[in-house]
Write a protein that holds these residues in place. Structure first.
Motif, PDB file in Angstrom:
ATOM      1  N   MET A  88     -28.229  99.578 -14.896  1.00 34.18           N
ATOM      2  CA  MET A  88     -28.792 100.911 -15.805  1.00 34.18           C
ATOM      3  C   MET A  88     -30.126 102.286 -14.645  1.00 34.18           C
ATOM      4  O   MET A  88     -31.407 101.537 -13.546  1.00 34.18           O
ATOM      5  N   LYS A  89     -29.269 103.076 -14.605  1.00 36.27           N
ATOM      6  CA  LYS A  89     -30.450 104.208 -13.850  1.00 36.27           C
ATOM      7  C   LYS A  89     -30.678 105.324 -14.723  1.00 36.27           C
ATOM      8  O   LYS A  89     -30.464 105.712 -15.761  1.00 36.27           O
ATOM      9  N   LEU A  90     -31.719 104.567 -14.110  1.00 35.13           N
ATOM     10  CA  LEU A  90     -33.178 105.393 -15.145  1.00 35.13           C
ATOM     11  C   LEU A  90     -33.282 106.579 -14.544  1.00 35.13           C
ATOM     12  O   LEU A  90     -34.156 106.259 -13.690  1.00 35.13           O
ATOM     13  N   THR A  91     -33.942 107.521 -15.129  1.00 35.17           N
ATOM     14  CA  THR A  91     -34.188 108.235 -13.846  1.00 35.17           C
ATOM     15  C   THR A  91     -35.760 108.910 -14.164  1.00 35.17           C
ATOM     16  O   THR A  91     -36.654 108.308 -15.347  1.00 35.17           O
ATOM     17  N   SER A  92     -36.122 109.588 -13.165  1.00 34.49           N
ATOM     18  CA  SER A  92     -37.481 109.445 -13.201  1.00 34.49           C
ATOM     19  C   SER A  92     -38.238 110.692 -14.331  1.00 34.49           C
ATOM     20  O   SER A  92     -39.516 109.344 -14.433  1.00 34.49           O
ATOM     21  N   ARG A  93     -37.686 111.253 -14.782  1.00 31.50           N
ATOM     22  CA  ARG A  93     -38.242 111.801 -16.126  1.00 31.50           C
ATOM     23  C   ARG A  93     -38.607 111.054 -17.233  1.00 31.50           C
ATOM     24  O   ARG A  93     -39.640 110.789 -17.811  1.00 31.50           O
ATOM     25  N   GLY A  94     -37.794 110.347 -18.130  1.00 29.69           N
ATOM     26  CA  GLY A  94     -37.890 108.529 -18.538  1.00 29.69           C
ATOM     27  C   GLY A  94     -39.400 107.922 -18.188  1.00 29.69           C
ATOM     28  O   GLY A  94     -39.942 107.876 -18.794  1.00 29.69           O
ATOM     29  N   ARG A  95     -38.886 107.677 -16.389  1.00 26.67           N
ATOM     30  CA  ARG A  95     -40.507 107.177 -16.186  1.00 26.67           C
ATOM     31  C   ARG A  95     -41.860 107.885 -16.505  1.00 26.67           C
ATOM     32  O   ARG A  95     -42.480 106.793 -16.727  1.00 26.67           O
ATOM     33  N   TYR A  96     -41.695 108.894 -15.979  1.00 33.34           N
ATOM     34  CA  TYR A  96     -43.057 109.668 -15.761  1.00 33.34           C
ATOM     35  C   TYR A  96     -43.611 109.196 -16.550  1.00 33.34           C
ATOM     36  O   TYR A  96     -44.437 109.230 -17.505  1.00 33.34           O
ATOM     37  N   ALA A  97     -42.672 109.888 -18.057  1.00 33.29           N
ATOM     38  CA  ALA A  97     -42.928 109.670 -19.585  1.00 33.29           C
ATOM     39  C   ALA A  97     -43.856 108.720 -19.573  1.00 33.29           C
ATOM     40  O   ALA A  97     -44.975 108.851 -20.509  1.00 33.29           O
ATOM     41  N   GLN A 140     -27.474  97.399 -25.800  1.00 31.02           N
ATOM     42  CA  GLN A 140     -28.279  95.873 -25.727  1.00 31.02           C
ATOM     43  C   GLN A 140     -29.884  96.747 -25.168  1.00 31.02           C
ATOM     44  O   GLN A 140     -30.711  96.058 -25.239  1.00 31.02           O
ATOM     45  N   ILE A 141     -29.491  97.776 -23.986  1.00 29.56           N
ATOM     46  CA  ILE A 141     -30.852  98.101 -23.331  1.00 29.56           C
ATOM     47  C   ILE A 141     -31.163  99.410 -24.785  1.00 29.56           C
ATOM     48  O   ILE A 141     -32.891  99.291 -24.403  1.00 29.56           O
ATOM     49  N   GLY A 142     -30.493  99.978 -24.999  1.00 28.62           N
ATOM     50  CA  GLY A 142     -31.521 100.836 -26.066  1.00 28.62           C
ATOM     51  C   GLY A 142     -32.049 100.092 -27.228  1.00 28.62           C
ATOM     52  O   GLY A 142     -34.104  99.940 -27.029  1.00 28.62           O
ATOM     53  N   GLN A 143     -31.748  99.269 -27.459  1.00 30.71           N
ATOM     54  CA  GLN A 143     -32.205  98.446 -28.574  1.00 30.71           C
ATOM     55  C   GLN A 143     -33.877  97.136 -27.862  1.00 30.71           C
ATOM     56  O   GLN A 143     -34.887  96.818 -27.825  1.00 30.71           O
ATOM     57  N   PHE A 144     -33.324  96.736 -27.303  1.00 30.43           N
ATOM     58  CA  PHE A 144     -34.762  96.216 -26.005  1.00 30.43           C
ATOM     59  C   PHE A 144     -35.886  96.988 -25.649  1.00 30.43           C
ATOM     60  O   PHE A 144     -36.689  96.345 -26.335  1.00 30.43           O
ATOM     61  N   LEU A 145     -35.167  98.525 -25.525  1.00 30.89           N
ATOM     62  CA  LEU A 145     -36.061  99.219 -25.273  1.00 30.89           C
ATOM     63  C   LEU A 145     -37.086 100.250 -26.642  1.00 30.89           C
ATOM     64  O   LEU A 145     -38.358  99.988 -26.431  1.00 30.89           O
ATOM     65  N   ASN A 146     -36.968  99.828 -27.472  1.00 35.11           N
ATOM     66  CA  ASN A 146     -37.475  99.843 -29.063  1.00 35.11           C
ATOM     67  C   ASN A 146     -38.307  98.966 -29.239  1.00 35.11           C
ATOM     68  O   ASN A 146     -38.559  99.696 -30.657  1.00 35.11           O
ATOM     69  N   THR A 147     -37.888  98.048 -28.809  1.00 34.23           N
ATOM     70  CA  THR A 147     -39.476  96.472 -29.339  1.00 34.23           C
ATOM     71  C   THR A 147     -39.966  96.785 -28.558  1.00 34.23           C
ATOM     72  O   THR A 147     -40.876  95.659 -28.857  1.00 34.23           O
ATOM     73  N   LEU A 187     -17.506  97.646 -22.850  1.00 32.08           N
ATOM     74  CA  LEU A 187     -18.836  96.967 -21.785  1.00 32.08           C
ATOM     75  C   LEU A 187     -19.921  97.372 -21.270  1.00 32.08           C
ATOM     76  O   LEU A 187     -20.910  96.892 -22.212  1.00 32.08           O
ATOM     77  N   TRP A 188     -19.874  98.758 -21.119  1.00 35.63           N
ATOM     78  CA  TRP A 188     -20.724  99.231 -20.510  1.00 35.63           C
ATOM     79  C   TRP A 188     -21.448 100.344 -21.661  1.00 35.63           C
ATOM     80  O   TRP A 188     -22.827  99.992 -21.455  1.00 35.63           O
ATOM     81  N   GLU A 189     -20.673 100.386 -22.895  1.00 36.76           N
ATOM     82  CA  GLU A 189     -20.965 100.539 -24.096  1.00 36.76           C
ATOM     83  C   GLU A 189     -22.045  99.878 -24.745  1.00 36.76           C
ATOM     84  O   GLU A 189     -23.173 100.000 -25.467  1.00 36.76           O
ATOM     85  N   ARG A 190     -21.485  98.749 -24.536  1.00 33.22           N
ATOM     86  CA  ARG A 190     -22.337  97.321 -25.370  1.00 33.22           C
ATOM     87  C   ARG A 190     -23.672  97.264 -24.848  1.00 33.22           C
ATOM     88  O   ARG A 190     -24.676  97.356 -24.944  1.00 33.22           O
ATOM     89  N   LEU A 191     -23.901  97.147 -23.209  1.00 28.48           N
ATOM     90  CA  LEU A 191     -24.559  97.095 -22.589  1.00 28.48           C
ATOM     91  C   LEU A 191     -25.464  98.195 -22.691  1.00 28.48           C
ATOM     92  O   LEU A 191     -26.919  97.908 -22.895  1.00 28.48           O
ATOM     93  N   GLU A 192     -25.544  99.189 -22.962  1.00 25.98           N
ATOM     94  CA  GLU A 192     -26.206 100.705 -23.269  1.00 25.98           C
ATOM     95  C   GLU A 192     -26.864  99.849 -24.860  1.00 25.98           C
ATOM     96  O   GLU A 192     -28.241 100.664 -24.732  1.00 25.98           O
ATOM     97  N   SER A 226     -31.428 109.790 -21.617  1.00 23.62           N
ATOM     98  CA  SER A 226     -29.842 108.982 -22.086  1.00 23.62           C
ATOM     99  C   SER A 226     -29.806 107.658 -20.958  1.00 23.62           C
ATOM    100  O   SER A 226     -30.306 107.916 -20.056  1.00 23.62           O
ATOM    101  N   VAL A 227     -29.780 106.706 -21.493  1.00 26.79           N
ATOM    102  CA  VAL A 227     -29.900 105.669 -20.936  1.00 26.79           C
ATOM    103  C   VAL A 227     -28.118 105.203 -21.153  1.00 26.79           C
ATOM    104  O   VAL A 227     -27.418 103.436 -20.711  1.00 26.79           O
ATOM    105  N   ASP A 228     -27.679 106.081 -20.525  1.00 30.53           N
ATOM    106  CA  ASP A 228     -25.875 106.857 -20.185  1.00 30.53           C
ATOM    107  C   ASP A 228     -25.243 105.569 -19.056  1.00 30.53           C
ATOM    108  O   ASP A 228     -25.270 106.094 -17.836  1.00 30.53           O
ATOM    109  N   ILE A 229     -24.698 104.291 -18.726  1.00 25.69           N
ATOM    110  CA  ILE A 229     -24.491 103.897 -17.668  1.00 25.69           C
ATOM    111  C   ILE A 229     -23.461 103.346 -17.710  1.00 25.69           C
ATOM    112  O   ILE A 229     -22.616 103.086 -16.907  1.00 25.69           O
ATOM    113  N   THR A 230     -22.359 103.891 -19.001  1.00 21.19           N
ATOM    114  CA  THR A 230     -21.266 104.409 -19.289  1.00 21.19           C
ATOM    115  C   THR A 230     -20.451 105.255 -17.725  1.00 21.19           C
ATOM    116  O   THR A 230     -19.193 105.000 -17.003  1.00 21.19           O
ATOM    117  N   LYS A 231     -21.355 106.472 -16.973  1.00 17.94           N
ATOM    118  CA  LYS A 231     -20.643 107.471 -16.035  1.00 17.94           C
ATOM    119  C   LYS A 231     -19.722 107.821 -17.047  1.00 17.94           C
ATOM    120  O   LYS A 231     -18.537 108.474 -15.838  1.00 17.94           O
TER     121      LYS A 231
END
Length: 147
Positions: A1-10, A116-123, A109-114, A86-91
């Motif tokens: 997963m590539k999460l850019t600095s924008r989300g991390r800094y926020a 899961q990541i979104g659900q995880f971050l929301n928890t 597969l990448w959509e499903r992982l995306e 966006s947590v877009d890992i499908t590219k």
């Protein structure tokens, strides 16, 4: 997963407010200094965070920002979404057309992982991050009465 600095800094900036802003608003200059984030970058992020109601500004001397909701009501996923991250890992640029109007072999597969990541971050709530930070600080300070 590539999460850019924008989300991390926020997430980092809002966590800073949750940790340092219990008694008074936190200035963006203080966050910039503590977290080594550009002040102008924080101003851009906070315009979006304020629009989403995650933070509110307090004007005047001693002004700054405070949380717009309780830490338990703010999830990491909400913060990331507020800054349009966006947590877009499908590219695949979000349209599912990977090449010549057909999906790549692993697209689903990448959509499903995306998802899961979104659900995880929301928890994960801001309150949990605050508690983890306090526990970590307590462990490094070798205190036992905090737990």
């Amino acid at each position: 997963m590539k999460l850019t600095s924008r989300g991390r800094y926020a997430v980092t900036a809002i966590l800073d407010i949750a940790l340092h802003g219990q008694s008074m608003p936190v200035s963006l200059a203080d966050i910039a200094e503590r977290q080594a984030i550009s002040l102008s970058y924080l101003e851009q992020l906070f315009a979006q965070l304020r629009r989403e109601g995650l933070v509110q500004s307090v004007r005047g001397p001693g002004g700054g920002y405070q949380l717009g909701k309780s830490p338990a009501e703010i999830s990491v996923g909400t913060i990331i979404a507020a800054v349009n991250e966006s947590v877009d890992i499908t590219k695949c640029k979000g349209n599912g057309n990977c090449h010549d109007d057909s999906k790549c072999l692993t697209h689903t597969l990448w959509e499903r992982l995306e998802d899961q990541i979104g659900q995880f971050l929301n928890t994960i709530s801001l309150a949990e991050l605050v508690e983890e930070h306090k526990e970590h600080d307590c462990e490094t300070a070798h205190c036992h009465d905090h737990k």
